[in-house]
Design a protein around this motif. Structure first.
Motif, PDB file in Angstrom:
ATOM      1  N   GLU A  12     -80.340 -37.006 -34.384  1.00 30.97           N
ATOM      2  CA  GLU A  12     -80.303 -38.410 -33.994  1.00 30.97           C
ATOM      3  C   GLU A  12     -78.943 -39.028 -34.298  1.00 30.97           C
ATOM      4  O   GLU A  12     -78.398 -39.797 -33.493  1.00 30.97           O
ATOM      5  CB  GLU A  12     -81.407 -39.177 -34.719  1.00 30.97           C
ATOM      6  N   GLU A  13     -78.385 -38.697 -35.471  1.00 34.25           N
ATOM      7  CA  GLU A  13     -77.077 -39.232 -35.839  1.00 34.25           C
ATOM      8  C   GLU A  13     -75.991 -38.705 -34.909  1.00 34.25           C
ATOM      9  O   GLU A  13     -75.089 -39.465 -34.507  1.00 34.25           O
ATOM     10  CB  GLU A  13     -76.758 -38.868 -37.290  1.00 34.25           C
ATOM     11  N   LEU A  16     -76.144 -40.550 -31.588  1.00 35.27           N
ATOM     12  CA  LEU A  16     -75.565 -41.883 -31.681  1.00 35.27           C
ATOM     13  C   LEU A  16     -74.036 -41.823 -31.701  1.00 35.27           C
ATOM     14  O   LEU A  16     -73.359 -42.652 -31.090  1.00 35.27           O
ATOM     15  CB  LEU A  16     -76.077 -42.598 -32.930  1.00 35.27           C
ATOM     16  N   LYS A 115     -76.632 -47.244 -34.702  1.00 35.05           N
ATOM     17  CA  LYS A 115     -78.045 -47.395 -34.327  1.00 35.05           C
ATOM     18  C   LYS A 115     -78.316 -48.804 -33.834  1.00 35.05           C
ATOM     19  O   LYS A 115     -79.015 -48.996 -32.828  1.00 35.05           O
ATOM     20  CB  LYS A 115     -78.935 -47.065 -35.530  1.00 35.05           C
TER      21      LYS A 115
END
Length: 281
Positions: A12-13, A16, A115
């Motif tokens: 997820e990081e 992003l 985020k």
């Protein structure tokens, strides 16, 4: 399960970062945002005022609830947009320095910024931000926790104290904020008066707050306002009346965390902290 969780978090990081990399590398147009030190020196010498826009203010303009201490309404959103679009040499407009390189911030802070700006939020901000004007850094009131270099805050706190030096302060705050209490942050001031406002939904009684400030203020007082989105608007209106008014945010809490050398937001005895659930008591 732990390995799966960490792998999912890492993915997820990375996603992003990929979504944001064009802006962080300077490949896309971004706002011009001057450093905190430049802003503080300017306010020190020209006695100008400050209106800040963080995620809470932008979400209010988007008609979305974000801070627990203020509900959103059409009038509040309209006033915030008015302030953000204003141009006045005596009123500095500050926005969070989130839109380009995030190298200066801790990994956790940088990831939180990425985020937050995802899912159409950056695009919404860009509709309101003028790329042809100069803004100042809204993180002037958050110089400690989010930065990798923890020495950066020393100059910023020093400049804040220089602004307060030999000034008569009128602090307009939520009734549990207790800005500058039990530390030396305001020790250079000549005098301190306070006007206490509701801890929640202060904008709902905005006309009363403004009226009381104008009744109690003396010539050459410096007004410090810690009151969420209401502070942004009040600083603007007072500046138009010829007062120096600063939307001071929660810089006092940052100073407390700096004194404790804390690496995260923690409760501070005797003070309400908007961003920690146990600090609201």
């Amino acid at each position: 399960p732990k390995e799966n969780y960490l792998l999912k978090k890492e993915n997820e990081e990375l996603k992003l970062k990929l979504q944001n990399y064009r802006f962080e590398l300077g490949l896309e147009p971004v706002p011009v945002i001057a450093e905190s030190g430049e802003l503080l020196k300017k306010m020190l010498f020209d006695k100008s005022s400050l209106c800040r826009f963080g995620d809470g203010e932008f979400e209010m303009m988007r008609m979305k609830e974000r801070p627990w201490f203020q509900n959103c309404n059409i009038e509040l959103a309209k006033r915030l947009k008015e302030v953000l679009a204003s141009r006045n040499d005596k009123i500095n407009i500050a926005i969070a320095n989130n839109y380009s390189s995030l190298e200066r911030y801790t990994d956790i802070s940088a990831n939180n910024i990425r985020k937050y700006l995802s899912g159409g939020t950056r695009e919404f901000h860009m509709k309101l931000i003028d790329l042809d004007r100069k803004y100042y850094d809204g993180y002037v009131t958050r110089p400690y926790l989010i930065y990798k270099n923890k020495d950066y805050c020393k100059e910023i706190f020093h400049l804040w104290k220089e602004i307060f030096k030999n000034r008569n302060l009128l602090i307009v705050e939520g009734k549990y904020s207790r800005f500058g209490v039990n530390n030396d942050f305001l020790s250079s001031a000549s005098s301190i008066k306070r006007i206490f406002c509701p801890a929640q939904n202060a904008y709902n009684v905005y006309s009363d707050i403004k009226k009381n400030v104008l009744n109690y203020i003396n010539q050459n007082d410096l007004v410090l306002i810690s009151l969420g989105p209401t502070a942004t608007i009040l600083a603007f209106d007072l500046a138009k009346e010829g007062c120096q008014a600063i939307d001071i945010g929660q810089v006092d809490n940052e100073y407390e965390w700096y004194l404790r050398q804390s690496d995260r937001q923690i409760p501070i005895a005797g003070k309400g902290i908007a961003e920690t659930s146990d600090g609201r008591i």
